[in-house]
Each structure stands twice: as C-alpha cells, then as structure tokens.
Design an enzyme around this catalytic site. Structure first.
Site, PDB file in Angstrom:
ATOM      1  CB  THR A 218     -14.095  81.802  62.691  1.00  0.00           C
ATOM      2  OG1 THR A 218     -14.129  80.441  63.367  1.00  0.00           O
ATOM      3  CG2 THR A 218     -12.859  82.068  62.263  1.00  0.00           C
ATOM      4  NE  ARG A 246     -12.728  70.701  62.033  1.00  0.00           N
ATOM      5  CZ  ARG A 246     -13.064  71.869  61.957  1.00  0.00           C
ATOM      6  NH1 ARG A 246     -12.419  72.715  62.538  1.00  0.00           N
ATOM      7  NH2 ARG A 246     -13.774  72.150  60.990  1.00  0.00           N
ATOM      8  CB  ILE A 247      -6.758  71.225  61.405  1.00  0.00           C
ATOM      9  CG1 ILE A 247      -5.425  70.783  62.501  1.00  0.00           C
ATOM     10  CG2 ILE A 247      -6.203  72.539  60.876  1.00  0.00           C
ATOM     11  CD1 ILE A 247      -4.029  70.305  62.244  1.00  0.00           C
ATOM     12  N   GLY A 248      -9.323  72.752  61.053  1.00  0.00           N
ATOM     13  CA  GLY A 248     -10.455  73.137  60.035  1.00  0.00           C
ATOM     14  C   GLY A 248      -9.654  74.025  58.756  1.00  0.00           C
ATOM     15  CG  ASP A 249     -12.043  77.147  57.024  1.00  0.00           C
ATOM     16  OD1 ASP A 249     -12.384  76.687  58.140  1.00  0.00           O
ATOM     17  OD2 ASP A 249     -12.339  78.002  56.444  1.00  0.00           O
ATOM     18  CB  THR A 269     -16.379  82.441  59.385  1.00  0.00           C
ATOM     19  OG1 THR A 269     -16.694  81.758  60.323  1.00  0.00           O
ATOM     20  CG2 THR A 269     -17.328  83.527  58.542  1.00  0.00           C
ATOM     21  N   GLY A 270     -17.039  79.383  58.520  1.00  0.00           N
ATOM     22  CA  GLY A 270     -17.943  78.419  58.381  1.00  0.00           C
ATOM     23  C   GLY A 270     -17.749  76.997  58.785  1.00  0.00           C
ATOM     24  CD1 TRP A 271     -18.255  71.798  58.359  1.00  0.00           C
ATOM     25  CD2 TRP A 271     -20.298  71.613  57.816  1.00  0.00           C
ATOM     26  NE1 TRP A 271     -18.579  70.524  58.526  1.00  0.00           N
ATOM     27  CE2 TRP A 271     -19.718  70.362  58.344  1.00  0.00           C
ATOM     28  CE3 TRP A 271     -21.506  71.800  57.523  1.00  0.00           C
ATOM     29  CZ2 TRP A 271     -21.055  69.226  58.341  1.00  0.00           C
ATOM     30  CZ3 TRP A 271     -22.571  70.610  57.673  1.00  0.00           C
ATOM     31  CH2 TRP A 271     -21.997  69.301  57.991  1.00  0.00           C
ATOM     32  N   GLY A 272     -15.667  74.249  58.321  1.00  0.00           N
ATOM     33  CA  GLY A 272     -14.272  74.215  57.692  1.00  0.00           C
ATOM     34  C   GLY A 272     -14.156  73.116  56.790  1.00  0.00           C
TER      35      GLY A 272
HETATM   36  N1  ASP Z   1     -14.145  77.584  59.850  1.00  0.00           N
HETATM   37  C1  ASP Z   1     -13.911  77.325  61.280  1.00  0.00           C
HETATM   38  C2  ASP Z   1     -13.659  75.739  61.233  1.00  0.00           C
HETATM   39  O1  ASP Z   1     -14.264  74.904  60.564  1.00  0.00           O
HETATM   40  C3  ASP Z   1     -15.279  77.569  62.299  1.00  0.00           C
HETATM   41  C4  ASP Z   1     -15.870  78.827  61.918  1.00  0.00           C
HETATM   42  O2  ASP Z   1     -15.430  79.607  60.918  1.00  0.00           O
HETATM   43  O3  ASP Z   1     -16.782  79.148  62.501  1.00  0.00           O
HETATM   44  O4  ASP Z   1     -12.819  75.531  62.204  1.00  0.00           O
END
Ligand code: ASP
Length: 352
Positions: A218, A246-249, A269-272
């Site tokens: 991201t 699915r929608i992330g953060d 950025t990371g596990w949304g």
């Molecule tokens: N945060 C993003 C999501 O979960 C993915 C990412 O940042 O790598 O969609």
C-alpha cells in the site's frame, strides 16, 4: 497559628518550585524539531527481508520512493498545498508496478483488482474515500474529488466509477492494473490452498499464514505545507485473495488515514482488519490531543503496544503540526522516505 501559616506557605512554595523545575511537557518538547514544511511517505509494510530482495529490486524501490517524495517536496517548497503534494506524490507510486496501488495492485480471489483510497484535509477535517473501484486510474484523485465535489465522504464500486466518469477522471480498462508478479502471487496462494487443505482447521491456519506473510505494498503520504496545513492520503489494492467485496482500513477515515492541523496527519499500512478495530490513525491524533503526547510517543504506543497486543501487523507514517516526523512499524520492514525543509532526504526499507 502564625507558625502553622508559615508551614503552609513553606509547603506551597516547595510545591511551586517543584512545578517550575518539572521537565518540559511532551507538547513543549515537540517544538524542538521544527520544519516549515515536510513530507513523509510509505510504500507498504510487511515481511520485507534483505535476503528476499535482490540488490536491483532494492535499488528500484529506493529510487521510486525518492522520485515520488521529491515530486511532493518540490510542490511544498514552491509554496504549493499539502493536498496537491499528497495527490501528486501518491500518483507516482500508483503508476509504478512496484507498489500495491493503482498499477501493480494485488488480485482478488476472483482475479480482479479492486482499489481503495482515502484522503483527509487537516484544516477543514473534510475527507473523501473510495472502496472497490476497478477502472479508475488514480484512486487517490477520486478520493479527493469525492471530498471536493460531492456531499459524501465515501463511495464504492460501480457508483464510484460513474461519479469518476462524470467528473472527467481518467477511466482505464481493468487490465491496466494487471502485473504478472501480482497475478502469480494470487495463483501461488490459491494453489497452496487447493493442495494442502483438507479440513477446516488447516484452512484457517493457512489463510492466516497467507495473510501474515503477504507482501503488502500500500502507498501513503502525509505533508505539511508552508501555511501549516496537513494533508494525508492512502491508496491500495488491499490484500491478495480478498473476496466478498472485502474492504480494508485504507479507505476508512480514522483507521487508514487521518489529518488534523491541531495534531498530526497519519497514513497506515498493514493488516487492515486490525487497523480498523484499533482506529490506528485517529488514536494517534487523539493521544496527542487528549494526553498531550508527542508524535513519537503516540505512534509508538498505538503500533508497538496497542496494535501489537491485538495481534495486528503493519505500520504508520506520521507528521505533526511542527514538522516532526515518525515512522513506526512492527513488521520486518516498511518501504519509507521523508524529506524536510532543509532538503534532507531519508529513504529506508528495513528495520534499523
Ligand atoms: N492495509 C491494507 C489493507 O488491509 C493493506 C496494506 O496496507 O498492505 O487493505
């Protein structure tokens, strides 16, 4: 009586002196580092290890990060707005296949690319966000358009594409986002699931491992302009093999993106899923606002303490109203760069 009064006054004096010699509050401390303008970016956090990245790849990432941040820095240096700096900087990364945003976005389970993005203006606290678009070339531009040209904060899917078209934004064929590298990672994840899963427990375990080891990518940017305005933006393809819309953060204001001129700007950025549950970006701003924490203290607490305890992985870039900057992540690496008003450039990938 007089003696008592004397004792009380002496005590009060002592307390007063103690207060005077108190160390500077964290809010006062943040004033020590000051940039009239500044910019900070990320290109994703995850299991990014030196042994897995060739020298050429590493050089390519660093060069693209430097190219992107210089675009925004030049805008700020010439007196441009933080909004423009964030859009233009993110667009460089959206157009690069290296990152999981725009071209090079990861694939969904159905082998499509569904893009999410958001933007927030720290002066007005106005914001725009888009989720699940498949044919808009620059999702960050669309997020800003939603903020400036609609009565809404968040649009999704087909409706968002119609809005983008009506506003004259560049529409592309969905194949524009295709890259072989991302398509292959989807196939690898699917193949593994097919051959190795025969009952539900295993399935859950593998799904978890896939998510944890996914190379994120991201992109995000936070900028402070010469007028003291902070803007933040984030753009992503989400997570490989995502399904069911699915929608992330990334498009969630307060989780993936937040900006407030009174405190700071943040892009995550990371596990949304964990970033949504932790309200990561807003929590950093709130800790500064209500607990008088410095940017460093707030980002550290939210990522290393709260998010980590919950089981979430990833990181943030953040920039406060005085031009202090912070990179904070609990993963092996985060593609990142910053530039201050003295033209000092930092570009890093691994933990140091
Ligand atoms: N945060 C993003 C999501 O979960 C993915 C990412 O940042 O790598 O969609």
């Amino acid at each position: 009586m007089k003696k008592n009064l004397f004792i009380v006054s002496a005590l009060l004096l002592l307390i007063g002196c103690k207060n005077e010699s108190k160390p500077l509050s964290t809010a006062q401390k943040t004033i020590e580092v000051q940039n009239e303008f500044a910019i900070i970016i990320h290109g994703g956090a995850g299991t990014i290890l030196k042994k897995n990245l060739s020298d050429e790849k590493e050089a390519a990432y660093k060069a693209k990060l430097a190219e992107a941040i210089k675009v925004g820095h030049t805008i700020l240096k010439n007196g441009g707005t933080s909004q423009e700096a964030v859009i233009k900087t993110i667009q460089v990364m959206e157009e690069s296949p290296l990152f999981n945003a725009g071209k090079g976005a990861v694939f969904t389970h159905e082998e499509t690319n569904e893009l999410d993005a958001s933007f927030m203006d720290g002066k007005t606290l106005n914001a725009g966000a888009v989720a699940g678009v498949t044919n808009v070339k620059s999702p960050i531009e669309l997020a800003v358009k939603i903020m400036t040209d609609s009565d809404h904060v968040m649009l999704s899917g087909k409706g968002a594409s119609i809005f983008a078209k009506e506003k004259g934004l560049e529409i592309v064929d969905p194949s524009y986002f295709y890259t072989e590298r991302r398509f292959k990672s989807l196939q690898r994840i699917k193949d593994r699931a097919k051959t190795e899963l025969d009952h539900d427990d295993k399935k859950a375990a593998f799904y978890d491992a896939d998510i944890k080891n996914a190379k994120f990518g991201t992109v995000g940017c936070v900028a402070l302009d010469k007028n003291g305005n902070i803007a933040a933006g984030t753009s992503t393809g989400g997570m490989t093999n995502k399904r069911w819309g699915r929608i992330g953060d990334a498009p969630i204001i307060g989780s993936g993106t937040y900006a407030n001129n009174a405190t700071c700007g943040v892009s995550s950025t990371g596990w949304g899923e964990y970033f949504i549950r932790s309200q990561v970006a807003y929590d950093i701003s709130a800790q500064m606002e209500y607990q008088n924490k410095s940017l460093k203290e707030a980002t550290k607490d939210v990522i290393q303490n709260k998010l980590t305890k919950l089981g979430g992985t990833g990181g943030v870039i953040a920039l406060d109203k005085n031009g202090n900057m912070s990179f904070e992540f609990n993963t092996a690496g985060m593609y990142r760069a910053s530039m201050n008003d003295k033209d000092e450039l930092i570009v890093k990938i691994y933990k140091e």
